[in-house]
Each structure stands twice: as C-alpha cells, then as structure tokens.
Design an enzyme around this catalytic site. Structure first.
Site, PDB file in Angstrom:
ATOM      1  N   GLU A 148      22.396   8.819   6.346  1.00 51.32           N
ATOM      2  CA  GLU A 148      21.938   9.996   7.072  1.00 51.32           C
ATOM      3  C   GLU A 148      22.163   9.932   8.575  1.00 51.32           C
ATOM      4  OE1 GLU A 148      18.149  11.582   4.783  1.00 51.32           O
ATOM      5  OE2 GLU A 148      18.247   9.415   4.724  1.00 51.32           O
ATOM      6  N   GLY A 206      25.178  15.016  -3.624  1.00 53.94           N
ATOM      7  CA  GLY A 206      23.786  15.436  -3.707  1.00 53.94           C
ATOM      8  C   GLY A 206      23.274  15.929  -2.369  1.00 53.94           C
TER       9      GLY A 206
END
Lengths: 165, 776
Positions: B743, B259
């Site tokens: 992240e 994603g």
C-alpha cells in the site's frame, strides 16, 4: 440454436449455439478454453483479446456465429518467446489481463511489421515504423492492467521484438 | 527539459541465480508459466457438468420497499430454472454485529439480508436473482423481472450530507481524534500559515477480474470457488449465514485476479450464488458483470478535508490540523482515516486531528488500497507544498527539516526513521537540484513542465497466520497455507523464505495456497500478508531443523553427534557446522542423510492449532501482542515520490512524463515482485490523480459510470518508465525484518502530481481528480 464450425488453435469444433453467444463465451463456456478472460464484457478492458486470422479482436464484442471458418488463436494456442519474456520482466501480477496482453502484443507486432501507423507515429509516409516505447504504449492502450505492470509489459514486448533499448 | 530514462533501471543488481540467500533476489514468479499460458484458473473457471448461471436484478430506486415483483415474463424464458426474490428465497441467518473477539465477524460488506427483506437501501441493491441453464438466458431474463416500489426519501448528496456529520470516537484499531497542545491558537499565531480545503471523490477498485463465485452444495456441505482476499472470512461467514458448521464449508481461491481491498469483505454476489445453489439444487456460478460490481461492491468513499499548517519563518511546523469528513453507507462501511499519516509524519509542535462521518444511502464503502492514507496524503502533502511556496523554501527541505525524533502526537518511537535518506536518494536520482521553484518556469515547446514531490507513509498490520512445512527425505519442501495469490507474488516470496530458513534451493520448495483445507493463512490486506506468513514459516522451519538435529545427535555415525542448534547453519540442503567451511569433511550432513538413516520419509511442522479453543486462544494472544506492540512502536513503510508532468498550455491535458520513487520498506524478499508492486501503487495513484472518479447522481445516488469505458483507470500510454528503488534494510522490530509493501507506494502519489501541476501551471487544484477543466 445455430450450428457453427469454430476453428480454434488449429482444431475444428462443431457447436450448436444460441445465436446470442459471444465468441468469448463460446471459448470459455462451450470449449473450456478459460485462458481468455472476461473483464468487462463491453470491449473496454482488452482481457478477452484473441487473434483471428492473425489480427487482434476483443472476443466479448464478437458473436461466435460470425466466426465460422476463421482461424482463431487463443492464449492456449500461443507458444512464443514473448511468454517467457513476460515472466522475466514481471509483466503481470494477478495474471488476469495477461492472456489478453500477450495476444494483443502479438497482433500489435504484426501491425507494426505491416507498417500500420499509430496516433504517435511521427512520419506517416515512412514505410517502416520504429517500435519506440511510446509506440508500444500507445498501441497497447486497449489492454488495461489494474495491477499496473505496464513497465514490465513494455519491457517484454521491446525485448521480444528485438529492439535495442 | 524532460530527462526521461527510456528504459526502466533495474532496482537491484544481484542476479536471480546468484549464490547465497534466496531472499532479496529477483526470482521469477513461481506462477509465471501458468499465468502466461492461460492455465491458471480463477473463480469462474471451474467446470461442473450441470452448472447453472445466475444473474442479478438491481433496484432502480434508492430507498424504500418493494411492493411487488412480477416474475412471470422472466420465468417463461427458455432455460430459466428459477427467479429468486424475497418472496420465495430460502432463509439466511442475518449477519451479526462485528466483535473484536472474532475478526471474521467483520466479513460482511453490508448488514442487508439480501432477498430476505423487502427493504431497499441503495440504488443498485440486488432485489432478485435469475438462475438459468445458460448465461444468455439468465441475463436476458433478469431484464424481464418487473419490480414496483414505494420509494422513501434518501440521502445521496455528499456535499449536503456533511451538515449531519458526527465525530468518530475511535478505538484500538481505528483512529478518531488526536491532539497535542492548542493547534488552533498556534495556527493563529504562526508567522506563516496555510489553511485550505481539499476533496477526493469516490473511487472503485476495478480489479480486472470481476467478482465471481461458483457454489456447490452436497447435502449440508458447501464448496465455493471464490474471488476473495479473505478465504477464512468467507468460510466462517457463509457458515453463519447458512447455518452449517464452518468445517462443512470449503473455500478455494488459488488465483485471484486482483483485489485492492474490493475482495476483502463478503459481498452480495457470494451470498446470492450460495443461496441460488441451495434454491435450485444445482452448482451455480455467479460471475458479476462489471456494472454489478459497481452496484453491489463498495469502493473508496468520498472525503472533504481541511488541512491547516502554521510555521515559523525557519519552516519549523508550529501547528498541524487535519480534519476529515467522509461518507459511510447507512448499511455498513467505515470511516476513512485521512489523518492517519498526519499523526506521525512531521514534527509539529501542536497537532489536531479529527474525523467525522456522515451516513448516505449508497452501497456501503469499503477498504481500498491504503484506506485513509491514500486520500489523506493528498490533502496533507498538497498543504505542505502550499506552505513551501508561502515560505519560499524548497519542498524537499521543508519536509526533511520537519522529520520528527519521536512521533509528535504520542511520543512513540519509530522502528525506522529514514525520511531524510529517501528524499536525498530520490532528489539525486531525479535531478531535483536543477529545479527552478518559480511556477511556469520550465517548458518543452508548448507544454509546461512541472516537478513535484510528496511523502509516502503507511503502517502495515500483522495478522495471525498458520502454515505447515514438510521436508521430505529427497530434500524437497512443501509449504501449505490458505493465503492469497492476488498478484503480489506471495507464493514466490514464501518459497524464498523457506528456502533460506532450511538451506535448500528455491526450486526445491513448492508452495500450496488458496484452499481452506490448508492451515489458516492471513488475509491479503493491510500490507500484512508476507510478513505475517514469514513469521509462521520461520517458526515451522525452525522446528523442523530442531527435529532433524534431534535425529542426528543421537546417531552414532553422524558428524552432528552432540552438536547444539546454535553451532549449526542450514545450508546445502542440510545442517552444517557454522565454524567450518560447508565443503569440509565432517562439517555436517544433508537432510537426506539424516532422514534416511532414521528411516523417516519426511519431517513436518505445523504452526497454530486445529482445535477450536486453542485456535481462539492463539488469536487472542496474537491480538494482545499486536496491540501492545502498536503502543510501543510506530512501524511504518515510507517513501519519497518525485514526479514530472507536462501540461499542454492550450488544452490543459496533463501527462506524467517521469517518476522516481524511493522507499524504505524494511527487508525486500523479492527484488522483482517488490519493484512491481511498488510501481503498481504508483500507477493506481496516477489514476486517482488524473482520472478516477465514481460519479454518483446526487439526486438518486445512482452510479452513472459503472464501467471501464467511463471510469478511467490508467492505460499503457498514461504510465512512463517508473524508477523505483528501496533501502533494503531489515526492520529489527518486524518478522524477518519485513514491512509490507502493498500500500505504501500509492500514498502521496496524487499530491506529487498536483504539486507538479502547480509548479507547471501556477494553478493549485485541491479537488481530485486533476482533470483538464480544472486547469483552464
């Protein structure tokens, strides 16, 4: 419509196909073999890699009607220690490129076995190719992994090929 | 010069089958077998006997109105069921305005009401959908739809549009401006300073699974197999758009093929598949082509950033200015908060951070892995390197010398503060001490060698999450929640957490996920899924243990009779006294014994509520807690990147030859999957550094390279063995001590590469990607 006999994972299938149907779509949409993935449909990502008579091809760039009578192997027909090695070394994350990576690696190892050189092979005249990490990476570069599991994939292939690291 | 360790070093020495807690061990993924055998099914792979296939027609103008659509030729194609345009499409309710009261209102990627309008807002917007019996017919017919337009002028050149940029005001969730002292004056007065402009291009996520939707209507009930990172957003948004109760919509996304933010919002393909299924009365599959993903799903927006740093001769920062302008789509998108990490990372005496945006007629931008920091860190960490060169100070020392006591802009405390430690560890693993700081001082044959560093910094979010946990009399455990397995190993991690909480083996825990029929899970975003779920899993397990003890305490024959929870520990698939060795007689008993005696088949606990009002109140409580918490703490995952590049002196080709990343991410749940995810961020960062760029024709805003052949993501040969380690210490302020890891590792990567390139060549590249033409 064209009639074609596809031999997939040892089973013969007789199909009536639109001649535009790619081998990839024949597998996924007509035979329900969805383990082979569609990532780009233009031969750029390698997610659709299958083995045809032991050689790796991108099934999205192949028309199904051209593959009658050939021995096609998809991930569903693979039972190889490489698959367990992928789990052990975490050679995937989302799993979408994995079928292609595994089929591609099996085809690649056969190419190395046959002594086929790559762009990074140092001694082209030698009959045997040493399967270094650089060789693995070069030869697997047609198979993209956006999750970035490349280290794990290289580890899995090296382990399975029995090459000491 | 190159000292590459050929084999990746294992990050953690504890074997997978070690005794003791499951959390922390390198447990194999629970979905390993289904993903290596081809059994795992993704959104486009669910068979329906009467499935129809849909294909999009994209606008070829950028802005204007459709004056006519000729569908005759397309309709005549054998097998075509319908050509749906704004002239014949069923109505959809227009998307509403986003409200902080319901986060799912942020679901739509754009404000365009597709096929319910004759307006065109970007080049590539869907203007028609063809539905056919076969994929081949649908795609062939899509090319035969003839559209005529009245074109209007459009803004498509980011460089030109910057003149119209307006400041971002900022709110509780989005940073606008941050200020401390008079930074401009401090900069002017600084004995040493740098002041430079950096640019980053648009980028696309390029998950290998293209977006796909399979939509099936049954009366006013809708089932959708969807490639999404946000099941609940999709469910609620589809309910709003198609005017049915949310309870009538079921969204299934058991496995998602990547994603990276691109499957966070609801984009055109999802809506149009559902619309097409409604129009034709057939189950419809819309599997986007790679090109359609580029044209209809937003990516990372381009930025232009100014970073200016002032320092004393001792290297102490006296001024830090970070100003960024980014593009947003006129029909949606959000500011790229490039100054996010610059608020907290270094102890500057004065600070000025400002963001502005400019609207463009392009597909609206969206979140992409570490929005803000991923590209903001390129500018900040490049500038810090430039300052180190100016000062003649080692770039590692310059950074650690400026590690702040408290957040420099707002005085908030850090939940953890280990920048110095991760740099020290990294420097040792990399062999940084051997670096000659002079550019072009190291070589390997005709290749110039360079070493660079950069900091990683990312603040994970927390999300509301509900789970149910069921403990059966046979000692097995079932965890259920509609969370997402997009590749992060989410199910494996929750199995480990539940196993430790209940004191059962990991393989006794089964985890079901990815279906809106389950308790509402968090979205896979903001590095928040694992910690958010862990909090809920721990709560549910706690309730089960209390219930088990309540059963045992009353039982005459139980060794747990009269015991209190604080005296016990969950181990050996039961509850045992903490003050006695687990094997001891009468130390406790197994769940099996407790449940069998009580005549119970299972114990079950569920967090959250099915009741709508109570669920809304729960979400409001959660948001309040989250925002209060944010005022109190800076809670960030951090890291230090060490990079070696080899640059061909004749061709300018850059190869990354070595990488060391050391991180502080709080407690690590699974050593194996965490290492992979941290590596994955570095790989994506290498892509951003050296190759990735979505090319827009500045005259038309049309994407010129919408494919993996022309947009260059890293391949096997681009990625060396990446040495990843982490401190593995729980964060006392985070659920289960876990900070998110999805992240942080992409942050700083591009700067580390560019800094290494400067060290190798003496050329400072301030515009990504660092392609060879910029070095010649």
């Amino acid at each position: 419509m064209v009639e074609v006999q596809l031999r997939v994972n040892g089973t013969a299938h007789r199909l009536e196909l639109d001649p535009r149907v790619s081998l990839l779509d024949a597998l996924r949409e007509h035979l329900g073999l969805t383990g082979t993935k569609k990532g780009c449909n233009q031969g750029a990502c390698g997610a659709c890699t299958v083995l045809v008579d032991g050689e790796r091809i991108t099934a999205c760039l192949a028309l199904a009607v051209q593959y009658g009578g050939r021995e096609i192997t998809t991930i569903e027909g693979v039972a190889h220690p490489l698959q367990q090695a992928f789990v052990r070394t975490d050679g995937f994350q989302c799993g979408y490129c994995t079928s292609g990576q595994i089929c591609s690696a099996l085809g690649m190892l056969a190419e190395v076995e046959a002594g086929a050189p790559s762009a990074v092979t140092e001694h082209l005249a030698e009959p045997a190719v040493a399967l270094t990490d650089a060789e693995i990476r070069e030869r697997m570069s047609g198979n993209l992994c956006r999750c970035g599991a490349y280290n794990g994939i290289t580890d899995a292939i090296r382990e399975t090929a029995g090459v000491p690291s | 010069m190159t000292q590459a360790p050929e084999k990746t070093r294992p990050s953690v020495e504890r074997p997978a089958d070690a005794e003791g807690p499951a959390v922390g061990r390198p447990v194999d993924r629970v979905d390993g077998t289904v993903k290596t055998s081809g059994e795992a099914r993704y959104a486009a792979e669910f068979p329906f006997p009467d499935i129809a296939h849909a294909a999009m027609v994209h606008s070829t103008i950028t802005r204007g109105r459709i004056t006519g659509i000729d569908t005759a030729e397309a309709t005549a194609v054998e097998g075509v069921l319908a050509v749906i345009t704004h002239e014949n499409a069923p109505k959809m309710v227009p998307p509403g305005r986003p409200t902080p009261l319901d986060l799912s209102s942020m679901a739509p990627g754009t404000r365009v009401n597709y096929l319910n309008t004759d307006e065109v807002h970007w080049n590539g917007q869907p203007v028609a959908v063809v539905v056919a019996e076969s994929l081949e017919a649908a795609h062939a017919a899509a090319r035969l739809v003839r559209v005529t337009y009245d074109a209007l002028p459009a803004t498509t050149d980011f460089a030109a549009a910057q003149a119209d940029a307006t400041p971002v005001k900022g709110n509780l969730l989005e940073i606008g401006e941050a200020k401390k002292g008079d930074a401009e004056a401090a900069l002017a007065a600084a004995p040493v300073s740098v002041d430079a402009t950096y640019t980053t291009p648009p980028q696309n996520h390029n998950a290998i699974e293209p977006h796909a939707t399979t939509a099936v209507w049954d009366g006013d009930r809708l089932t959708v197999h969807e490639a999404t990172q946000g099941i609940e957003w999709v469910r609620k948004h589809l309910a709003v758009r198609f005017g049915v109760p949310a309870a009538n919509v079921r969204v299934i996304a058991t496995y998602v093929g990547g994603g990276f933010g691109g499957k966070g919002a609801v984009w055109a393909g999802t809506l149009l598949a559902v619309l097409a299924a409604k129009a034709t009365g057939r189950p419809v599959r819309m599997a986007l082509t790679r090109e359609a993903v580029y044209r209809t799903v937003g990516g990372r927006t381009p930025t232009r950033q100014r970073v200016a740093l002032g320092a004393g001769r001792d290297g102490q920062l006296t001024a830090l200015l970070h100003e960024g302008v980014s593009a947003v789509g006129r029909m949606g998108g959000r500011s790229e908060a490039v100054g996010s990490q610059s608020q907290h990372l270094y102890a500057a005496r004065t600070v000025l951070i400002r963001h502005s945006t400019t609207e463009m007629d392009t597909v609206p931008n969206t979140f992409m892995r570490a929005p803000g920091e991923a590209v903001g860190s390129f500018a900040l960490e490049s500038a810090v390197d430039e300052l180190a060169v100016e000062l003649g100070v080692d770039p590692v020392q310059l950074r650690t010398r400026n590690e702040p006591e408290r957040s420099p802009t707002d005085g908030k405390r850090f939940s953890r503060q280990n920048l110095g430690r991760v740099y020290a560890d990294g420097a040792e693993r990399f062999g940084w001490a051997a670096r000659d700081p002079k550019p072009r001082s190291m070589r390997d044959g005709r290749r110039l060698i360079g070493w660079g560093v950069a900091s990683a910094f990312h603040m994970p979010i927390q999300l509301p999450a509900d789970v149910s946990v069921r403990l059966a009399a046979d000692g097995t455990v079932l965890v259920r929640s509609s969370f997402h397995e997009i590749g992060v190993g989410a199910a494996t991690a929750q199995a480990q957490i539940a196993a430790d909480a209940l004191g059962v083996p990991v393989d006794a825990v089964r985890v079901e996920h990815g279906d809106s029929d389950q308790p509402v899970g968090p979205m896979a975003g903001g590095s928040g899924q694992t910690a958010s779920l862990a909090a809920a899993v721990l709560e549910a397990c706690d309730r089960i243990k209390r219930e088990a003890l309540a059963l045992a305490r009353k039982a005459p024959g139980s060794p747990l009779r009269g015991r209190r929870p604080a005296e016990l520990r969950a181990t050996g698939s039961g509850l045992f006294r903490a003050d006695l060795p687990p094997g001891a007689e009468s130390a406790g008993e197994t769940y099996a014994a407790i449940l069998t005696r009580a005549g119970r088949g299972y114990l079950e606990a569920r967090t959250g509520s099915d009741n709508r009002l109570r669920a809304a109140a729960g979400q409001a409580r959660f948001m309040t807690r989250f925002l209060l918490d944010r005022r109190r703490w800076v809670r960030a995952a951090i890291g230090a990147h060490f990079c070696e590049v080899a640059v061909d002196e004749d061709t300018g080709e850059v190869r990354v030859t070595r990488w060391v990343g050391v991180f502080d991410v709080g407690r690590v749940v699974n050593a194996k999957t965490a290492t992979s995810q941290l590596r994955g961020g570095i790989v994506m960062g290498i892509g951003a550094a050296l190759g990735e760029e979505t090319l827009l024709d500045p005259r038309t805003g049309r994407i010129m390279n919408p494919g993996l052949g022309e947009y260059h993501v890293p391949v096997h040969a681009d990625v060396p063995a990446i040495d990843v380690t982490y401190l593995d210490e729980p964060d006392p302020t985070a659920p289960a001590g876990i900070l998110g890891i999805g992240e942080v590792s992409i942050v700083g990567v591009a700067a580390a590469v560019a800094n290494a390139v400067h060290h190798a060549t003496g050329v400072r590249v301030r515009d990504l990607p660092v392609t060879l033409d910029r070095l010649l």
